[in-house]
Motif scaffolding. Structure first.
Motif, PDB file in Angstrom:
ATOM      1  N   PHE A  45      57.473  42.655  91.278  1.00  0.00           N
ATOM      2  CA  PHE A  45      58.072  41.839  90.220  1.00  0.00           C
ATOM      3  C   PHE A  45      57.449  40.451  90.166  1.00  0.00           C
ATOM      4  N   ALA A  46      57.088  39.911  91.320  1.00  0.00           N
ATOM      5  CA  ALA A  46      56.394  38.626  91.323  1.00  0.00           C
ATOM      6  C   ALA A  46      54.997  38.780  90.750  1.00  0.00           C
ATOM      7  N   SER A  47      54.308  39.855  91.101  1.00  0.00           N
ATOM      8  CA  SER A  47      52.949  40.077  90.612  1.00  0.00           C
ATOM      9  C   SER A  47      52.928  40.321  89.109  1.00  0.00           C
ATOM     10  N   ALA A  48      53.852  41.156  88.635  1.00  0.00           N
ATOM     11  CA  ALA A  48      53.921  41.454  87.202  1.00  0.00           C
ATOM     12  C   ALA A  48      54.244  40.201  86.407  1.00  0.00           C
ATOM     13  N   ARG A  49      55.166  39.405  86.914  1.00  0.00           N
ATOM     14  CA  ARG A  49      55.529  38.164  86.225  1.00  0.00           C
ATOM     15  C   ARG A  49      54.335  37.217  86.146  1.00  0.00           C
ATOM     16  N   SER A  50      53.507  37.195  87.202  1.00  0.00           N
ATOM     17  CA  SER A  50      52.329  36.327  87.198  1.00  0.00           C
ATOM     18  C   SER A  50      51.351  36.717  86.093  1.00  0.00           C
ATOM     19  N   LEU A  51      51.242  38.009  85.826  1.00  0.00           N
ATOM     20  CA  LEU A  51      50.351  38.457  84.759  1.00  0.00           C
ATOM     21  C   LEU A  51      50.803  37.913  83.407  1.00  0.00           C
ATOM     22  N   ILE A  52      52.113  37.822  83.217  1.00  0.00           N
ATOM     23  CA  ILE A  52      52.658  37.277  81.971  1.00  0.00           C
ATOM     24  C   ILE A  52      52.538  35.759  81.953  1.00  0.00           C
ATOM     25  N   HIS A  53      52.885  35.123  83.067  1.00  0.00           N
ATOM     26  CA  HIS A  53      52.822  33.655  83.145  1.00  0.00           C
ATOM     27  C   HIS A  53      51.398  33.140  82.909  1.00  0.00           C
TER      28      HIS A  53
ATOM     29  N   ASN B 271      49.183  34.471  81.113  1.00  0.00           N
ATOM     30  CA  ASN B 271      48.721  34.910  79.785  1.00  0.00           C
ATOM     31  C   ASN B 271      47.675  36.014  79.855  1.00  0.00           C
ATOM     32  N   LEU B 272      47.792  36.864  80.874  1.00  0.00           N
ATOM     33  CA  LEU B 272      46.912  38.026  80.972  1.00  0.00           C
ATOM     34  C   LEU B 272      47.536  39.245  80.306  1.00  0.00           C
TER      35      LEU B 272
ATOM     36  N   PRO C 148      45.467  44.811  83.204  1.00  0.00           N
ATOM     37  CA  PRO C 148      45.403  44.880  84.667  1.00  0.00           C
ATOM     38  C   PRO C 148      46.295  45.989  85.198  1.00  0.00           C
ATOM     39  N   THR C 149      45.738  46.805  86.081  1.00  0.00           N
ATOM     40  CA  THR C 149      46.441  47.978  86.605  1.00  0.00           C
ATOM     41  C   THR C 149      46.201  48.054  88.103  1.00  0.00           C
ATOM     42  N   TYR C 150      47.253  47.931  88.891  1.00  0.00           N
ATOM     43  CA  TYR C 150      47.060  48.002  90.334  1.00  0.00           C
ATOM     44  C   TYR C 150      48.349  48.346  91.069  1.00  0.00           C
ATOM     45  N   THR C 151      48.171  48.654  92.342  1.00  0.00           N
ATOM     46  CA  THR C 151      49.265  49.070  93.214  1.00  0.00           C
ATOM     47  C   THR C 151      49.449  48.055  94.327  1.00  0.00           C
TER      48      THR C 151
ATOM     49  N   PRO D  37      48.256  44.936  71.820  1.00  0.00           N
ATOM     50  CA  PRO D  37      46.956  45.550  72.122  1.00  0.00           C
ATOM     51  C   PRO D  37      46.983  46.182  73.512  1.00  0.00           C
ATOM     52  N   ALA D  38      46.232  47.260  73.683  1.00  0.00           N
ATOM     53  CA  ALA D  38      46.241  47.988  74.953  1.00  0.00           C
ATOM     54  C   ALA D  38      45.832  47.106  76.126  1.00  0.00           C
ATOM     55  N   HIS D  39      44.918  46.146  75.885  1.00  0.00           N
ATOM     56  CA  HIS D  39      44.449  45.302  76.986  1.00  0.00           C
ATOM     57  C   HIS D  39      45.467  44.226  77.373  1.00  0.00           C
ATOM     58  N   ARG D  40      46.570  44.116  76.592  1.00  0.00           N
ATOM     59  CA  ARG D  40      47.615  43.138  76.906  1.00  0.00           C
ATOM     60  C   ARG D  40      48.810  43.795  77.587  1.00  0.00           C
ATOM     61  N   ILE D  41      48.671  45.053  77.946  1.00  0.00           N
ATOM     62  CA  ILE D  41      49.750  45.781  78.629  1.00  0.00           C
ATOM     63  C   ILE D  41      49.283  46.120  80.037  1.00  0.00           C
TER      64      ILE D  41
END
Length: 397
Positions: A167-175, A177-178, A152-155, A94-98
């Motif tokens: 890479f730490a921030s992106a991994r946190s989104l997966i960890h 469950n966002l 979630p989309t950010y810089t 789903p788009a909201h899970r990317i």
């Protein structure tokens, strides 16, 4: 595999070395600095040696014209390289899970410079200028709008560590469950403000930079982008550890003993649950400035071993600033993804006059071969003592 494991499934890049994986690898192995070129700034009529992207960049689609910057064109080039893989993600999740997490330090500053020059002459901004172009959020928002993602989309903009920290921030989104998938990386484009700003700091070399040489006298600036698709889906390259620190020693000078840099490296090793002996290649931050090279050599000496093969690839691409972390991790990803029969690593290019006042490091000269690498580390250090070290490795499962 445990639930915390994430993978860097796919990667695309573009910089002074080009964008085709095999071509970039070949140039890294040979130490090809021929792509560095002269760049002229109109502000102070000065010529710089830079790493400029030579390829023609794709046009921003008309419906997204508010995002029309060179920075976003670099990102779009990477998106188009990953079109098949991204289409699969968009169809599967789903788009909201990317999510989208991007590092940058210039964003659309070049377009802002052009708009201001127009204003000074015409007393109005050009019709195609949109203020959002110069916002640091521009690249992440463009990628999200282009793909139609809703997650979630950010810089992250922490100068030269920006696209290492993502890479730490992106991994946190997966960890947490966002997200199921995150498009993660960085992009930076050349602009006069950055070139003249670093020149004002007396940090720019008028010739090709020579990291860790006794004759080093500064950096060359570059531009580029690198994007990864990160997910829990197993693939060849795994994100093993990210170490972050902020020693806040000085606004522009690193801690002379590299304490913050060493801490970031140690934390990355701890998170990866490996020892210094397990690092088979280190991509150095290696800017070619007096202070950075001095402190990094001390940090490396304190954390790793004298036998760890290492090199700075910035003489081949220029220092891509906010894109450096992702770009240089992309080089490590290539080494893991495409092992070579010659067992070559990225060559350390300098004048051969190693600064003997620095601790000894095993700089890659490719006069010798190296064991096939399983694990690689990449360092990125920034103003204010903002440090990050990222470790990736071949999937052993």
């Amino acid at each position: 595999m445990n639930d915390s494991t994430v993978y860097l499934n796919h990667m695309s890049l573009i910089n002074a070395l080009g964008y085709r994986h095999n071509d970039v690898l070949t140039q890294l192995h040979s130490g090809d600095t021929s792509n560095m070129q002269e760049y002229y700034t109109t502000i102070n009529h000065k010529r710089f040696v830079v790493g400029k992207v030579a390829q023609e960049l794709p046009a921003i689609p008309e419906q997204l014209i508010k995002h029309n910057t060179r920075n976003n064109q670099l990102a779009l080039h990477c998106l188009l390289q990953l079109k098949t893989q991204l289409d699969n993600c968009l169809n599967q999740y789903p788009a909201h899970r990317i999510g989208v997490v991007i590092g940058t330090s210039t964003s659309g500053i070049a377009e802002g410079e052009q708009a201001l020059a127009h204003y000074l002459k015409q007393s109005s901004f050009p019709s195609e200028f949109n203020y959002s172009q110069i916002q640091m959020s521009s690249c992440a928002e463009f990628i999200s709008d282009y793909l139609g993602t809703k997650g979630p989309t950010y810089t992250i903009s922490t100068a030269c560590s920006s696209s290492g920290k993502v890479f730490a921030s992106a991994r946190s989104l997966i960890h947490n469950n966002l997200c199921d998938v995150v498009i993660v990386g960085g992009a930076d484009s050349l602009c006069d403000m950055t070139l003249n700003g670093f020149n004002a700091l007396e940090a720019v070399s008028e010739r090709l930079s020579v990291p860790f040489s006794a004759n080093r006298d500064g950096i060359n600036i570059g531009e580029g982008a690198a994007l990864f698709i990160m997910s829990r889906e197993p693939s060849d390259v795994q994100l093993l550890g990210v170490g972050e620190s902020s020693d806040a020693h000085h606004i522009s000078a690193p801690h002379p003993d590299g304490e913050g840099a060493a801490t970031a490296m140690q934390l990355a090793l701890q998170e990866a649950n490996i020892s210094a002996d397990d690092i088979h290649y280190l991509n150095l931050h290696g800017t070619g400035t007096e202070l950075n090279d001095s402190m990094e050599s001390r940090a490396v000496n304190a954390v790793l071993t004298n036998n760890t093969p290492c090199s700075s690839t910035k003489p081949l691409t220029g220092h891509t600033l906010g894109a450096a972390g992702a770009t240089e991790l992309a080089f490590c990803w290539l080494l893991l993804q495409y092992p070579n029969d010659q067992q070559l690593l990225p060559k350390h290019c300098f004048d051969g006059c190693y600064d003997t006042s620095l601790p000894v490091m095993n700089l890659v000269d490719n006069q010798q071969t190296y064991p096939s690498i399983q694990t690689a580390m990449s360092n990125s250090f920034a103003f204010g003592g903002n440090n990050v070290s990222v470790i990736i490795g071949r999937n052993r499962i």
